[in-house]
Design a protein around this motif. Structure first.
Motif, short mmCIF file in Angstrom:
data_model
loop_
_atom_site.label_atom_id
_atom_site.label_comp_id
_atom_site.label_asym_id
_atom_site.label_seq_id
_atom_site.Cartn_x
_atom_site.Cartn_y
_atom_site.Cartn_z
N GLY A 118 0.70 -1.21 0.02
CA GLY A 118 0.14 -0.14 -0.18
C GLY A 118 0.74 1.21 0.03
N ALA A 119 2.14 1.49 0.35
CA ALA A 119 2.90 2.58 0.47
C ALA A 119 3.32 3.06 -0.81
N PRO A 120 3.62 2.52 -1.84
CA PRO A 120 4.15 2.98 -3.24
C PRO A 120 3.11 3.94 -3.73
N PRO A 121 1.89 3.58 -3.93
CA PRO A 121 0.90 4.62 -4.60
C PRO A 121 0.75 5.87 -3.72
N LEU A 122 0.96 5.74 -2.35
CA LEU A 122 0.66 6.89 -1.69
C LEU A 122 2.15 7.63 -1.82
N ALA A 123 3.40 7.15 -1.89
CA ALA A 123 4.62 7.78 -1.63
C ALA A 123 4.65 8.43 -3.09
N ILE A 124 4.21 7.92 -4.12
CA ILE A 124 4.41 8.55 -5.67
C ILE A 124 3.32 9.94 -5.57
N SER A 148 6.09 -6.79 -2.55
CA SER A 148 6.88 -6.40 -4.02
C SER A 148 6.36 -7.09 -5.19
N ASN A 149 5.29 -8.08 -4.96
CA ASN A 149 4.84 -9.01 -6.11
C ASN A 149 3.53 -8.41 -6.16
N GLN A 150 3.04 -7.07 -5.65
CA GLN A 150 1.61 -6.54 -5.86
C GLN A 150 1.64 -5.94 -7.07
N GLY A 151 0.29 -6.02 -7.92
CA GLY A 151 0.34 -5.29 -9.13
C GLY A 151 0.43 -3.72 -8.98
N LEU A 152 -0.15 -3.21 -7.67
CA LEU A 152 -0.28 -1.62 -7.69
C LEU A 152 1.19 -1.26 -7.44
N VAL A 153 2.07 -2.03 -6.83
CA VAL A 153 3.41 -1.74 -6.69
C VAL A 153 4.33 -1.31 -8.05
N GLU A 155 2.52 -0.64 -10.85
CA GLU A 155 2.15 0.70 -11.28
C GLU A 155 2.45 1.87 -10.94
N ALA A 156 2.92 1.63 -9.45
CA ALA A 156 3.55 2.90 -8.69
C ALA A 156 5.09 3.17 -9.31
N MET A 157 5.68 2.03 -9.54
CA MET A 157 6.90 2.17 -10.22
C MET A 157 7.17 2.90 -11.54
N ASN A 158 6.29 2.19 -12.26
CA ASN A 158 5.99 2.82 -13.65
C ASN A 158 5.65 4.03 -13.72
N MET A 159 4.53 4.48 -13.09
CA MET A 159 4.31 5.84 -13.03
C MET A 159 5.37 6.71 -12.58
N ALA A 160 6.10 6.29 -11.49
CA ALA A 160 7.27 7.23 -11.02
C ALA A 160 8.43 7.64 -12.31
N VAL A 161 8.51 6.25 -12.88
CA VAL A 161 9.46 6.55 -14.00
C VAL A 161 8.96 7.40 -15.09
N VAL A 162 7.89 7.19 -15.53
CA VAL A 162 7.13 7.97 -16.60
C VAL A 162 7.02 9.41 -16.37
N LEU A 163 6.92 9.79 -14.78
CA LEU A 163 6.57 11.07 -14.42
C LEU A 163 7.92 11.71 -13.81
#
Length: 320
Positions: A118-124, A148-153, A155-163
């Motif tokens: 749950g933390a990565p989407p909040l952090a981004i 680390s296996n969660q899909g939302l994690v 998505e958060a990493m991908n969004m962080a890279v894209v933005l």
């Protein structure tokens, strides 16, 4: 990377606070006076402190269900934390969050989180705010090897890279996602390598070594502050206690925890590394101060009042 004597003493104090706090909770939980589940951080102290010693109160962290160490490392008040865990009105969240939901926005602590991953989407979200406002602040998420296996994690990493967000993804590989081994559950067995596949720098470090964590995070944080985007760090340090207090740990080998305590103690590793820089007397003084502080926190938490019934619906929603 050179740290001053004051910085070394601060790092040791924070690790000792986490250790004493958690080991005391291990004892207190047996009395039946703590509501809900608690998940202890002993054995992983160097990760939280190595990360947070690179941050300020203006930087943000998102935590996990195993969040006491992150809270302490980020500067949350020990007395307020202990009262929160005991469910008392004097707690940081007025006794309504408990162990798995401690938060303190004044310290940049977005909250422990019972949602796995749950933390990565909040952090981004915090990182996007920092980038939009141009504050040069950084947001860090803590996630376990299971999370680390969660899909939302992903998505958060991908969004962080894209933005190109000022975010740092810290993956605490403590060996088990609940009772499932990391080697079985993580495809490829390399959390850092998988994170790198999203297009960001990613490294794997010894999570029992404060200096290894500190230096890796220093590079990632500086990169984020300079507008160069996110990074990921996998820190390996096996937890000493069960997934939760009361876990019989039947999935662990005989003698495993005893070996970890003897050979992979983050505090002992730190003490050996700073021999000649910090005196035994200075470290013992910290030990004594921290023990007294935690003892006092437990005493005051036990004596504190529970939230009253008329507070049931307060602090539930925020009006914007």
């Amino acid at each position: 990377m050179s740290l001053s004597k004051a910085q070394l003493l601060q790092a040791y104090r924070k690790m000792r606070e986490i250790r004493v706090f958690e080991e005391r909770l291990h004892q207190e939980n047996t009395t039946g006076d703590i509501p809900g589940f608690i998940h202890l951080y002993s054995g992983e102290e160097a990760i939280a402190v190595g990360v947070c010693e690179n941050l300020t109160d203006a930087d943000y962290i998102g935590s996990t269900h195993r969040g006491h160490g992150h809270c302490i490392a980020k500067g949350c008040d020990l007395h307020g934390m202990m009262a929160e865990i005991f469910g008392k009105a004097s707690g940081l969240c007025r006794g309504k969050g408990g162990s798995m939901h401690i938060a303190d926005l004044s310290k940049g602590m977005l909250g422990a989180n019972a949602i796995v991953g749950g933390a990565p989407p909040l952090a981004i979200g915090a990182a996007l705010t920092a980038k939009t406002l141009g504050t040069r602040n950084v947001a860090v998420s803590f996630t376990g090897d299971g999370g680390s296996n969660q899909g939302l994690v992903f998505e958060a990493m991908n969004m962080a890279v894209v933005l190109k967000l000022p975010a740092v993804f810290v993956f605490e590989n403590n060996g088990f996602g609940e009772a499932t081994g990391h080697d079985y559950a993580v495809g490829g067995r390399d959390i850092a390598g998988r994170a790198a596949g999203f297009g960001m720098p990613a490294v794997k470090v010894d999570g029992t070594d404060f200096f290894a964590v500190y230096e890796a995070v220093a590079v990632a944080v500086e990169r984020a502050r300079n507008g160069e985007g996110p990074s990921a760090i996998e820190a390996v340090a096996h937890r000493w206690h069960g997934h939760f207090e009361g876990d019989p740990m039947l999935y662990r080998a005989d003698g495993e925890v005893e070996r970890l305590r003897k050979e992979h103690d983050p505090l002992q590793i730190f003490i050996e590394r700073v021999a000649g820089q910090l005196s035994a007397e200075a470290l013992q003084a910290i030990d004594d101060e921290v023990q007294a502080q935690v003892d006092d926190a437990v005493s005051k938490a036990r004596a504190a009042e529970y939230p009253s019934v008329d507070q049931l619906l307060t602090d539930v929603y925020v009006a914007y």
